[in-house]
Design a protein around this motif. Structure first.
Motif, PDB file in Angstrom:
ATOM      1  N   LYS A 224      46.167 -17.277  -1.587  1.00 12.78           N
ATOM      2  CA  LYS A 224      46.268 -15.891  -2.082  1.00 12.78           C
ATOM      3  C   LYS A 224      44.869 -15.299  -2.156  1.00 12.78           C
ATOM      4  CE  LYS A 224      50.431 -16.668  -4.789  1.00 12.78           C
ATOM      5  NZ  LYS A 224      50.936 -17.068  -6.110  1.00 12.78           N
ATOM      6  N   PHE A 225      44.435 -14.662  -1.081  1.00 12.10           N
ATOM      7  CA  PHE A 225      43.011 -14.298  -1.042  1.00 12.10           C
ATOM      8  C   PHE A 225      42.620 -13.197  -2.013  1.00 12.10           C
ATOM      9  CE2 PHE A 225      43.449 -10.668   1.796  1.00 12.10           C
ATOM     10  CZ  PHE A 225      44.629 -10.958   2.469  1.00 12.10           C
ATOM     11  N   GLU A 226      43.490 -12.183  -2.161  1.00  7.43           N
ATOM     12  CA  GLU A 226      43.112 -11.104  -3.093  1.00  7.43           C
ATOM     13  C   GLU A 226      43.075 -11.620  -4.527  1.00  7.43           C
ATOM     14  OE1 GLU A 226      45.682  -7.789  -2.422  1.00  7.43           O
ATOM     15  OE2 GLU A 226      44.617  -7.248  -0.582  1.00  7.43           O
ATOM     16  N   TRP A 227      44.058 -12.459  -4.840  1.00  2.95           N
ATOM     17  CA  TRP A 227      44.156 -13.041  -6.182  1.00  2.95           C
ATOM     18  C   TRP A 227      42.972 -13.963  -6.458  1.00  2.95           C
ATOM     19  CZ3 TRP A 227      45.441 -12.044 -10.704  1.00  2.95           C
ATOM     20  CH2 TRP A 227      45.858 -12.972 -11.643  1.00  2.95           C
ATOM     21  N   THR A 228      42.582 -14.729  -5.429  1.00  2.00           N
ATOM     22  CA  THR A 228      41.427 -15.632  -5.590  1.00  2.00           C
ATOM     23  C   THR A 228      40.173 -14.816  -5.904  1.00  2.00           C
ATOM     24  OG1 THR A 228      42.408 -17.086  -3.929  1.00  2.00           O
ATOM     25  CG2 THR A 228      40.133 -17.539  -4.515  1.00  2.00           C
ATOM     26  N   ALA A 229      40.002 -13.701  -5.178  1.00  2.00           N
ATOM     27  CA  ALA A 229      38.818 -12.857  -5.408  1.00  2.00           C
ATOM     28  C   ALA A 229      38.868 -12.246  -6.812  1.00  2.00           C
ATOM     29  CB  ALA A 229      38.752 -11.763  -4.345  1.00  2.00           C
ATOM     30  N   THR A 230      40.061 -11.803  -7.216  1.00  2.00           N
ATOM     31  CA  THR A 230      40.206 -11.190  -8.549  1.00  2.00           C
ATOM     32  C   THR A 230      39.874 -12.212  -9.639  1.00  2.00           C
ATOM     33  OG1 THR A 230      41.957  -9.815  -7.661  1.00  2.00           O
ATOM     34  CG2 THR A 230      41.874  -9.999 -10.055  1.00  2.00           C
ATOM     35  N   LEU A 231      40.399 -13.421  -9.491  1.00  2.00           N
ATOM     36  CA  LEU A 231      40.131 -14.458 -10.502  1.00  2.00           C
ATOM     37  C   LEU A 231      38.651 -14.837 -10.519  1.00  2.00           C
ATOM     38  CD1 LEU A 231      43.196 -16.841  -9.936  1.00  2.00           C
ATOM     39  CD2 LEU A 231      42.797 -15.349 -11.905  1.00  2.00           C
ATOM     40  N   THR A 232      38.037 -14.838  -9.355  1.00  2.00           N
ATOM     41  CA  THR A 232      36.612 -15.182  -9.269  1.00  2.00           C
ATOM     42  C   THR A 232      35.783 -14.121  -9.998  1.00  2.00           C
ATOM     43  OG1 THR A 232      37.004 -16.320  -7.199  1.00  2.00           O
ATOM     44  CG2 THR A 232      34.740 -15.697  -7.633  1.00  2.00           C
ATOM     45  N   GLU A 233      36.150 -12.861  -9.785  1.00  2.00           N
ATOM     46  CA  GLU A 233      35.445 -11.777 -10.498  1.00  2.00           C
ATOM     47  C   GLU A 233      35.607 -11.945 -12.004  1.00  2.00           C
ATOM     48  OE1 GLU A 233      37.325  -8.380  -8.801  1.00  2.00           O
ATOM     49  OE2 GLU A 233      35.983  -8.360  -7.059  1.00  2.00           O
ATOM     50  N   LYS A 234      36.836 -12.304 -12.392  1.00  2.00           N
ATOM     51  CA  LYS A 234      37.124 -12.475 -13.822  1.00  2.00           C
ATOM     52  C   LYS A 234      36.274 -13.626 -14.391  1.00  2.00           C
ATOM     53  CE  LYS A 234      41.033 -13.125 -16.915  1.00  2.00           C
ATOM     54  NZ  LYS A 234      42.253 -13.896 -17.055  1.00  2.00           N
ATOM     55  N   ALA A 235      36.199 -14.721 -13.642  1.00  2.00           N
ATOM     56  CA  ALA A 235      35.438 -15.881 -14.107  1.00  2.00           C
ATOM     57  C   ALA A 235      33.962 -15.519 -14.297  1.00  2.00           C
ATOM     58  CB  ALA A 235      35.604 -17.025 -13.116  1.00  2.00           C
ATOM     59  N   LEU A 236      33.432 -14.727 -13.358  1.00  2.00           N
ATOM     60  CA  LEU A 236      32.027 -14.296 -13.478  1.00  2.00           C
ATOM     61  C   LEU A 236      31.854 -13.433 -14.722  1.00  2.00           C
ATOM     62  CD1 LEU A 236      30.886 -13.272  -9.869  1.00  2.00           C
ATOM     63  CD2 LEU A 236      30.040 -15.200 -11.212  1.00  2.00           C
ATOM     64  N   ARG A 237      32.810 -12.520 -14.894  1.00  2.00           N
ATOM     65  CA  ARG A 237      32.739 -11.627 -16.065  1.00  2.00           C
ATOM     66  C   ARG A 237      32.771 -12.429 -17.356  1.00  2.00           C
ATOM     67  NH1 ARG A 237      36.401  -8.346 -13.580  1.00  2.00           N
ATOM     68  NH2 ARG A 237      38.084  -9.093 -14.915  1.00  2.00           N
ATOM     69  N   GLU A 238      33.527 -13.530 -17.344  1.00  2.00           N
ATOM     70  CA  GLU A 238      33.655 -14.337 -18.562  1.00  2.00           C
ATOM     71  C   GLU A 238      32.495 -15.309 -18.755  1.00  2.00           C
ATOM     72  OE1 GLU A 238      37.568 -15.819 -19.245  1.00  2.00           O
ATOM     73  OE2 GLU A 238      38.418 -13.806 -19.091  1.00  2.00           O
ATOM     74  N   GLY A 239      31.533 -15.242 -17.855  1.00  2.00           N
ATOM     75  CA  GLY A 239      30.307 -15.993 -18.076  1.00  2.00           C
ATOM     76  C   GLY A 239      30.184 -17.321 -17.342  1.00  2.00           C
ATOM     77  N   LEU A 240      31.161 -17.640 -16.480  1.00  6.38           N
ATOM     78  CA  LEU A 240      31.014 -18.877 -15.703  1.00  6.38           C
ATOM     79  C   LEU A 240      29.981 -18.652 -14.599  1.00  6.38           C
ATOM     80  CD1 LEU A 240      34.775 -19.852 -15.430  1.00  6.38           C
ATOM     81  CD2 LEU A 240      33.010 -21.233 -16.473  1.00  6.38           C
ATOM     82  N   SER A 241      29.244 -19.710 -14.259  1.00 10.24           N
ATOM     83  CA  SER A 241      28.242 -19.546 -13.203  1.00 10.24           C
ATOM     84  C   SER A 241      28.925 -19.669 -11.840  1.00 10.24           C
ATOM     85  CB  SER A 241      27.167 -20.620 -13.331  1.00 10.24           C
ATOM     86  OG  SER A 241      27.710 -21.876 -12.981  1.00 10.24           O
ATOM     87  N   ALA A 242      28.251 -19.091 -10.833  1.00  8.26           N
ATOM     88  CA  ALA A 242      28.795 -19.163  -9.475  1.00  8.26           C
ATOM     89  C   ALA A 242      28.974 -20.622  -9.060  1.00  8.26           C
ATOM     90  CB  ALA A 242      27.850 -18.439  -8.518  1.00  8.26           C
ATOM     91  N   LYS A 243      28.029 -21.467  -9.459  1.00  5.26           N
ATOM     92  CA  LYS A 243      28.082 -22.874  -9.063  1.00  5.26           C
ATOM     93  C   LYS A 243      29.299 -23.576  -9.682  1.00  5.26           C
ATOM     94  CE  LYS A 243      25.309 -27.027  -8.609  1.00  5.26           C
ATOM     95  NZ  LYS A 243      26.492 -27.841  -8.778  1.00  5.26           N
ATOM     96  N   GLU A 244      29.534 -23.240 -10.963  1.00  2.00           N
ATOM     97  CA  GLU A 244      30.680 -23.832 -11.656  1.00  2.00           C
ATOM     98  C   GLU A 244      32.004 -23.404 -11.001  1.00  2.00           C
ATOM     99  OE1 GLU A 244      31.280 -24.422 -16.436  1.00  2.00           O
ATOM    100  OE2 GLU A 244      29.898 -22.917 -15.680  1.00  2.00           O
ATOM    101  N   ILE A 245      32.063 -22.129 -10.636  1.00  2.00           N
ATOM    102  CA  ILE A 245      33.283 -21.609 -10.004  1.00  2.00           C
ATOM    103  C   ILE A 245      33.506 -22.301  -8.657  1.00  2.00           C
ATOM    104  CG2 ILE A 245      34.398 -19.535  -9.076  1.00  2.00           C
ATOM    105  CD1 ILE A 245      32.727 -17.910 -11.169  1.00  2.00           C
ATOM    106  N   LEU A 246      32.380 -22.478  -7.933  1.00  2.00           N
ATOM    107  CA  LEU A 246      32.473 -23.145  -6.631  1.00  2.00           C
ATOM    108  C   LEU A 246      32.912 -24.598  -6.776  1.00  2.00           C
ATOM    109  CD1 LEU A 246      29.368 -22.495  -4.369  1.00  2.00           C
ATOM    110  CD2 LEU A 246      31.741 -22.543  -3.660  1.00  2.00           C
ATOM    111  N   ASP A 247      32.178 -25.329  -7.634  1.00  2.00           N
ATOM    112  CA  ASP A 247      32.390 -26.774  -7.744  1.00  2.00           C
ATOM    113  C   ASP A 247      33.694 -27.143  -8.434  1.00  2.00           C
ATOM    114  OD1 ASP A 247      30.010 -27.078  -6.525  1.00  2.00           O
ATOM    115  OD2 ASP A 247      28.880 -27.701  -8.301  1.00  2.00           O
ATOM    116  N   LYS A 248      34.070 -26.356  -9.452  1.00  2.00           N
ATOM    117  CA  LYS A 248      35.242 -26.760 -10.243  1.00  2.00           C
ATOM    118  C   LYS A 248      36.490 -25.932  -9.979  1.00  2.00           C
ATOM    119  CE  LYS A 248      32.223 -28.446 -13.907  1.00  2.00           C
ATOM    120  NZ  LYS A 248      31.680 -28.079 -15.208  1.00  2.00           N
TER     121      LYS A 248
END
Ligand code: B12
Length: 221
Positions: free
Chosen positions: A25-49
């Motif tokens: 689900k590419f749009e959903w993946t992008a939306t969740l990624t934006e949300k994760a960044l907004r909530e303070g997760l690092s790009a590396k954490e989002i990538l790795d985990k």
């Protein structure tokens, strides 16, 4: 909300990202990624985990023939959509250029997610990056080295059958008299440091972070 609850929410979000990649689900993946960044997760954490475990599951399911190329492509597209969101964080710009990299996926191979990630990370370290794309012939690598005069050449291969194209590219660089002007980095799931040594590359890197550190080391040496 207690600290513990907040942490739990973060890991739920990462699990949701993993699931979104697996389901393509590419749009959903992008939306969740934006949300994760907004909530303070690092790009590396989002990538790795979040993202990588999703691609790993897809790879395993593909190997067991439980899913097929179209599903893998959807997941790859979801991963790419998330990487586009993470791009500014992974490649924080503003730093002065510390070197030049020419990078590509070798001839016969169209896997480019890992290569794109490496290119982004190295760009983030302050390199000027010339990305030749995928299925890049030895001749095109040679031409790009002539034209851009990079410090480093990066080659990616994800197939056991295309690893040999790395060797052919190094040979072509030697024949063109360019081998000694560049450091050569190789990577991709089937590549090993033994293989890198055998074909005369300067280093093998297991992931994009190691690639960035190695590239930095090469230009500061
Ligand atoms: C996504 C994917 C695809 C997508 C690619 C989409 C795209 N735009 O890239 C599609 C569907 C097109 C595809 C096609 C095929 N695929 Co495919 N694919 C995958 C999959 C699931 C994920 C790869 C990936 O993107 N991983 C995520 C990235 C981030 O990781 P990475 O690439 O390893 O990169 C990291 C490191 O390796 C390193 N790195 C990578 N490159 C470089 C370069 C440098 C310079 C450095 C320093 C470091 C470095 O850093 C990166 C970041 O940390 C893998 C399984 C897997 N889990 O690896 C199979 C896999 C690679 N595919 C496989 C196969 C067989 C194929 C096909 C032949 C299938 C078919 N029968 O058609 C075709 C080949 C097409 C071709 N000619 O290239 C096999 C390869 C088996 C083998 N050993 O040869 C795998 C392993 C699946 C399997 N288990 O069977 N695939």
């Amino acid at each position: 909300m207690t600290r513990f609850e907040a942490k739990e929410t973060m890991s739920d979000l990462l699990t949701e990202i993993t699931r979104a990649v697996m389901e393509g689900k590419f749009e959903w993946t992008a939306t969740l990624t934006e949300k994760a960044l907004r909530e303070g997760l690092s790009a590396k954490e989002i990538l790795d985990k979040g993202l990588m475990p999703g691609m790993d599951c897809v790879g395993e399911a593909f190997q067991r023939a439980e899913i097929f190329v179209p599903e893998v492509l959807l997941s790859a597209r979801a991963m790419q959509a998330a990487m586009d969101v993470l791009k500014p964080q992974l490649a924080e710009s503003g730093a002065k250029m510390i070197g030049k990299l020419v990078i590509g996926t070798v001839q016969g191979d169209i896997h480019d997610i890992g290569k794109n990630l490496v290119a982004m990370m190295i760009k983030g370290a302050g390199f000027e990056v010339f990305d030749l794309g995928n299925d890049v012939s030895p001749e095109v690598f040679v031409q790009a080295v002539r034209e851009h005069k990079p410090d480093i050449v990066g080659m990616s291969a994800l197939l056991t059958t295309t690893m040999r194209a790395m060797e052919r590219t190094i040979r072509a660089l030697k024949e063109a008299g360019l081998r000694d002007h560049v450091k050569i980095l190789v990577g991709g799931a089937p590549v090993t440091s033994e293989f890198a040594e055998q074909i005369g590359a300067d280093a093998y890197c297991s992931d994009a972070v190691v690639a960035r550190e190695t590239a930095r080391r090469f230009v500061s040496a």
